[in-house]
Design an enzyme around this catalytic site. Sequence first.
Site, short mmCIF file in Angstrom:
data_model
loop_
_atom_site.label_atom_id
_atom_site.label_comp_id
_atom_site.label_asym_id
_atom_site.label_seq_id
_atom_site.Cartn_x
_atom_site.Cartn_y
_atom_site.Cartn_z
N ASP A 146 -129.98 -14.00 31.68
CA ASP A 146 -130.31 -12.59 31.81
C ASP A 146 -131.52 -12.32 32.71
O ASP A 146 -131.43 -11.54 33.66
CB ASP A 146 -130.54 -11.99 30.41
N VAL A 173 -128.42 -7.43 31.17
CA VAL A 173 -127.37 -8.06 31.98
C VAL A 173 -126.25 -8.56 31.07
O VAL A 173 -125.06 -8.36 31.36
CB VAL A 173 -127.94 -9.19 32.84
N ASP A 174 -126.62 -9.19 29.97
CA ASP A 174 -125.61 -9.66 29.03
C ASP A 174 -124.81 -8.49 28.46
O ASP A 174 -123.58 -8.58 28.30
CB ASP A 174 -126.28 -10.41 27.88
N ILE A 175 -125.49 -7.41 28.12
CA ILE A 175 -124.81 -6.26 27.53
C ILE A 175 -123.87 -5.61 28.55
O ILE A 175 -122.72 -5.27 28.23
CB ILE A 175 -125.83 -5.25 26.98
N ALA A 178 -120.84 -7.79 28.93
CA ALA A 178 -119.96 -7.67 27.76
C ALA A 178 -119.11 -6.42 27.83
O ALA A 178 -117.91 -6.44 27.52
CB ALA A 178 -120.79 -7.67 26.48
#
Length: 218
Positions: A146, A173-175, A178
């Site tokens: 991230d 970034v991860d969210i 996803a």
Amino acid sequence: MTGEGCRTGLPLAGVRVVSVEQAIAAPLASRHLADAGADVIKVERPGGGDFARHYDAAVAGHSSMFVWTNRSKRSVVLDLQAAAGRQVLERLLSTADVFIENLAPPAARRLGLDADAVVARWPPVVACEIGGYGSGGPLADAKAYDLLLQAESGLLSVTGTPSDVAKVGIPVVDIATAMYAYSGILRELFRRTRTGSGTALHVAMFDAIVEWMAHPLN
């Protein structure tokens, strides 16, 4: 395995998801599918499982991040380096509607679990692979995380102050990744109702956050 499986009356009841996942991006994508009623089977490695289990012990002894990204799922521990573990996974994939993985790209290819290989072997499956930089180009096999991608995308340049940049306070970034994986899987499940065939989806963390950066860079 643990958990209750799918829940009737929800939009994705009857949809089976098999996910070889860890950390945040893939688990959060599959959790949204589980919340919509899908039967999500989370595949974890021996010797501790998803390393996000051990971030902290804030929720009744469990990691708050792990609880947030993994509610409503079942889980199974499989050693995918062993023939017996791969055979169990193959049996699960033969019954799956959706497959998700966020292994390192070389490991996924070595195990035959990259999205293209899975769809070639199980044509009805919507297979989604999540990586740092996409499936082509010089960085296809590079690892990403991230904060690195917050920096590379320019996100750090628009947070904090002009003299002191700061990372975003959530794993943005991860969210973002996803949510693109989740919406892409839903799109391809809808398309499959008309065509009967699965799809190989390639979702890159870098692409996800660069799309969001269109706002401050315009």
